[in-house]
Design a protein around this motif. Structure first.
Motif, PDB file in Angstrom:
ATOM      1  N   ASN A 199      30.087   7.554 -23.142  1.00 44.76           N
ATOM      2  CA  ASN A 199      30.165   8.990 -23.387  1.00 44.76           C
ATOM      3  C   ASN A 199      28.872   9.748 -23.109  1.00 44.76           C
ATOM      4  N   LYS A 229      30.813   3.239 -26.291  1.00 45.65           N
ATOM      5  CA  LYS A 229      29.820   4.093 -26.977  1.00 45.65           C
ATOM      6  C   LYS A 229      29.490   3.459 -28.331  1.00 45.65           C
ATOM      7  N   ILE A 281      33.147   9.131 -19.579  1.00 46.47           N
ATOM      8  CA  ILE A 281      34.340   9.713 -20.203  1.00 46.47           C
ATOM      9  C   ILE A 281      33.993  10.861 -21.146  1.00 46.47           C
ATOM     10  N   ARG A 304      41.713   4.258 -22.038  1.00 46.06           N
ATOM     11  CA  ARG A 304      40.312   4.154 -22.479  1.00 46.06           C
ATOM     12  C   ARG A 304      40.315   3.711 -23.941  1.00 46.06           C
ATOM     13  N   ILE A 305      39.955   2.463 -24.188  1.00 48.34           N
ATOM     14  CA  ILE A 305      40.150   1.899 -25.517  1.00 48.34           C
ATOM     15  C   ILE A 305      38.859   1.320 -26.086  1.00 48.34           C
ATOM     16  N   GLY A 306      38.486   1.812 -27.267  1.00 51.00           N
ATOM     17  CA  GLY A 306      37.296   1.315 -27.946  1.00 51.00           C
ATOM     18  C   GLY A 306      37.649   0.565 -29.231  1.00 51.00           C
ATOM     19  N   THR A 307      38.098   1.324 -30.232  1.00 52.01           N
ATOM     20  CA  THR A 307      38.309   0.783 -31.570  1.00 52.01           C
ATOM     21  C   THR A 307      39.224  -0.447 -31.608  1.00 52.01           C
ATOM     22  N   VAL A 363      35.903   1.067 -23.958  1.00 54.61           N
ATOM     23  CA  VAL A 363      35.008   2.176 -24.326  1.00 54.61           C
ATOM     24  C   VAL A 363      33.914   1.650 -25.260  1.00 54.61           C
ATOM     25  N   ARG A 404      34.077   2.301 -35.257  1.00 57.00           N
ATOM     26  CA  ARG A 404      32.671   2.661 -35.016  1.00 57.00           C
ATOM     27  C   ARG A 404      32.034   3.098 -36.321  1.00 57.00           C
ATOM     28  N   MET A 419      43.275  14.167 -23.404  1.00 56.85           N
ATOM     29  CA  MET A 419      43.298  13.562 -24.740  1.00 56.85           C
ATOM     30  C   MET A 419      44.296  14.288 -25.625  1.00 56.85           C
ATOM     31  N   MET A 454      44.248   6.282 -25.749  1.00 55.78           N
ATOM     32  CA  MET A 454      43.157   5.594 -26.423  1.00 55.78           C
ATOM     33  C   MET A 454      43.756   4.750 -27.551  1.00 55.78           C
ATOM     34  N   THR A 455      42.929   4.261 -28.461  1.00 56.89           N
ATOM     35  CA  THR A 455      43.450   3.322 -29.461  1.00 56.89           C
ATOM     36  C   THR A 455      44.701   3.841 -30.175  1.00 56.89           C
TER      37      THR A 455
HETATM   38  C1  LIG Z   1      35.668   7.366 -27.784  1.00 55.27           C
HETATM   39  C2  LIG Z   1      36.641   7.736 -26.719  1.00 55.27           C
HETATM   40  C3  LIG Z   1      37.753   6.920 -26.418  1.00 55.27           C
HETATM   41  C4  LIG Z   1      38.084   5.658 -27.175  1.00 55.27           C
HETATM   42  O1  LIG Z   1      38.493   5.945 -28.470  1.00 55.27           O
HETATM   43  P1  LIG Z   1      39.094   4.810 -29.429  1.00 55.27           P
HETATM   44  O2  LIG Z   1      39.884   5.570 -30.409  1.00 55.27           O
HETATM   45  O3  LIG Z   1      37.913   4.106 -30.026  1.00 55.27           O
HETATM   46  O4  LIG Z   1      39.922   3.906 -28.595  1.00 55.27           O
HETATM   47  C5  LIG Z   1      38.571   7.306 -25.371  1.00 55.27           C
HETATM   48  N1  LIG Z   1      38.344   8.426 -24.661  1.00 55.27           N
HETATM   49  C6  LIG Z   1      37.303   9.229 -24.926  1.00 55.27           C
HETATM   50  C7  LIG Z   1      37.119  10.450 -24.103  1.00 55.27           C
HETATM   51  C8  LIG Z   1      36.427   8.924 -25.965  1.00 55.27           C
HETATM   52  O5  LIG Z   1      35.413   9.747 -26.231  1.00 55.27           O
END
Ligand SMILES: *Cc1c(COP(=O)(O)O)cnc(C)c1O
Length: 224
Positions: free
Chosen positions: A57, A36, A78, A214-217, A34, A223, A162, A198-199
């Motif tokens: 996003n 964004k 997403i 879906r993994i960002g952090t 992810v 962020r 989520m 997610m994270t």
């Molecule tokens: C930002 C986001 C993520 C990722 O979130 P992290 O906590 O950074 O892993 C996953 N799904 C959606 C829908 C998001 O908006």
């Protein structure tokens, strides 16, 4: 090795371990990075490490990044999608995770058909029950699927959800179990992707049956 590469390696190991605990292989789980707020350079770093799926996003932000990175990866929408962005969304994204109204589904179908395409989508389900969150109510998913069944140009490939933000990942388990239960009731043609985790909670989500996280952090750090 860069910090991002190290983080990614650790995330992939944790995914593999969770997959194993749920009787599956690491390969059964699609990892979406992810991105964004992340730069094109950061995205290129994860692509160099083998990432094939990128989640964004906002349509405009994704378009800017797509203009340099292009079709080297699959792009996932997403975030919440507004109907007036449907045209651009069907052009850009391989999978749209956030279909939550009949009007949006119809507009996506119309725009996809106009360019001779069928766009893959997921139905977003509001599993947390929070008023501020988007998504179809769990008890309305089946009726929602019926209401959009006639739409040409879209293919419903599964569900996305989520969990609420929690202190302890374990608290997310009932939410994911509920979404998996709903997914299990879908006709087979719609049972391709279950996008959850997610994270904060991806290992629990995988244990409960997610096949797309879906993994960002955990990959890029917090962020700003
Ligand atoms: C930002 C986001 C993520 C990722 O979130 P992290 O906590 O950074 O892993 C996953 N799904 C959606 C829908 C998001 O908006």
């Amino acid at each position: 090795m860069s910090q991002i590469a190290k983080n990614l390696e650790s995330v992939i190991e944790r995914i593999a371990a969770a997959a194993c605990r749920s009787g599956r292989k690491a390969d059964d789980i699609t990892l979406i990075a992810v991105t964004k707020t992340r730069s094109v350079d950061e995205i290129k770093q994860v692509i160099d490490c083998g990432i094939t799926d990128i989640g964004e996003n906002y349509v405009q932000e994704a378009e800017v990044k797509f203009s340099t990175i292009g079709e080297a990866v699959r792009w996932h929408m997403i975030g919440h999608l507004q109907r007036n962005k449907a045209k651009h969304a069907v052009e850009l994204f391989s999978l749209i995770h956030s279909v939550d109204s009949e009007q949006l589904a119809r507009e996506l179908g119309r725009r996809a058909q106009a360019i001779g395409k069928t766009v893959d989508v997921l139905v977003e389900v509001n599993i947390s029950g929070e008023e501020t969150k988007f998504g179809v109510k769990p008890e309305q998913v089946m009726a929602f699927l019926e209401s959009i069944a006639d739409i040409q140009g879209i293919h419903v490939c599964g569900l996305m959800g989520m969990a609420p933000i929690v202190n302890n990942a374990e608290e997310t388990r009932p939410y994911f179990a509920k979404l998996k239960e709903l997914w299990d009731c879908l006709p087979e043609e719609h049972r391709i992707y279950l996008s959850m985790g997610m994270t904060q909670d991806f290992e629990v989500a995988i244990e409960e049956g997610s096949n797309m996280v879906r993994i960002g952090t955990a990959i890029f750090g917090p962020r700003e």
